[in-house]
Design an enzyme around this catalytic site. Structure first.
Site, mmCIF file in Angstrom:
data_model
loop_
_atom_site.group_PDB
_atom_site.id
_atom_site.type_symbol
_atom_site.label_atom_id
_atom_site.label_comp_id
_atom_site.label_asym_id
_atom_site.label_seq_id
_atom_site.Cartn_x
_atom_site.Cartn_y
_atom_site.Cartn_z
ATOM 1 C CG PHE A 13 -1.680 1.264 1.453
ATOM 2 C CD1 PHE A 13 -2.819 1.522 0.698
ATOM 3 C CD2 PHE A 13 -1.277 2.223 2.385
ATOM 4 C CE1 PHE A 13 -3.538 2.704 0.870
ATOM 5 C CE2 PHE A 13 -1.997 3.400 2.556
ATOM 6 C CZ PHE A 13 -3.137 3.636 1.794
ATOM 7 N NE ARG A 35 12.179 -9.820 10.628
ATOM 8 C CZ ARG A 35 12.041 -10.908 11.376
ATOM 9 N NH1 ARG A 35 10.836 -11.335 11.719
ATOM 10 N NH2 ARG A 35 13.102 -11.559 11.796
ATOM 11 C CB ALA A 74 4.034 16.153 17.224
ATOM 12 N N GLY A 113 9.471 -1.968 15.989
ATOM 13 C CA GLY A 113 9.053 -3.345 15.718
ATOM 14 C C GLY A 113 8.422 -3.496 14.348
ATOM 15 C CD GLU A 136 -8.847 22.696 3.949
ATOM 16 O OE1 GLU A 136 -9.244 21.614 3.475
ATOM 17 O OE2 GLU A 136 -8.561 23.690 3.273
HETATM 18 MG MG LIG Z 1 -0.179 17.374 14.639
#
Ligand SMILES: [Mg+2]
Length: 174
Positions: A13, A35, A74, A113, A136
């Site tokens: 994806f 993995r 963040a 991980g 937005e």
């Molecule tokens: Mg943010």
């Protein structure tokens, strides 16, 4: 210890925020394993303290965990953006504050991980308030907390976001 050698890599994806691939790797004993890896371009997060030595947090709904979470500001690093610029931009967009000077504290692998996401954690002081500029699709509430409130929120499990826990523990030990 040896590195795991990739013998096959399959793209599953490709999204706006993450890609998912499945690698087949050769282990030391000539065995093979799969993995599942979430690729991410990295993010910056910022411990921002106002003039009263309070920490600025944002509260928002996180669909992946179906919960409202308190987090330090963040966001994802844009193409051709430095982690430092990203931290300053996210601080301004989400809280309306600009910082004169910021310093990098840690680089954090959030979930090694299964993902290469790295979070660059910064600390900012000397803030000036201007205006917020949310994305937005962001619905954000800004709050400020004192050191004793932060301690209590950690102890009572009200803060569960890892980068925020790291940031608060750093701040409490400053
Ligand atoms: Mg943010």
């Amino acid at each position: 210890m040896n590195k795991e050698i990739t013998v096959k890599s399959e793209k599953i994806f490709e999204g706006k925020i993450i890609n998912l691939r499945v690698d087949t790797v050769e282990l030391q004993n000539q065995k093979y394993a799969k993995r599942e890896i979430v690729e991410h371009k990295g993010a910056s997060a910022i411990i921002a303290l106002n003039e009263n030595d309070e920490l600025i947090l944002v509260k928002q709904y996180r669909k992946a965990v179906e919960e409202f979470l308190y987090e330090i500001p963040a966001g994802k690093i844009n193409v051709a953006e430095e982690p430092r610029e990203c931290a300053l931009r996210e601080l301004k967009e989400e809280t309306g504050y600009e910082a004169k000077d910021i310093a990098k504290i840690y680089e954090i692998y959030s979930t090694p991980g299964f993902s290469n996401e790295k979070i660059y954690l910064f600390k900012a002081e000397d803030l000036t308030y201007t205006a917020t500029n949310f994305d937005e699709d962001e619905n954000i509430e800004v709050i400020t907390i004192s050191k004793s409130e932060a301690k209590k929120m950690l102890e009572t499990g009200q803060i569960t976001d890892s980068k925020t826990i790291v940031g608060i523990l750093f701040w409490l030990n400053m």
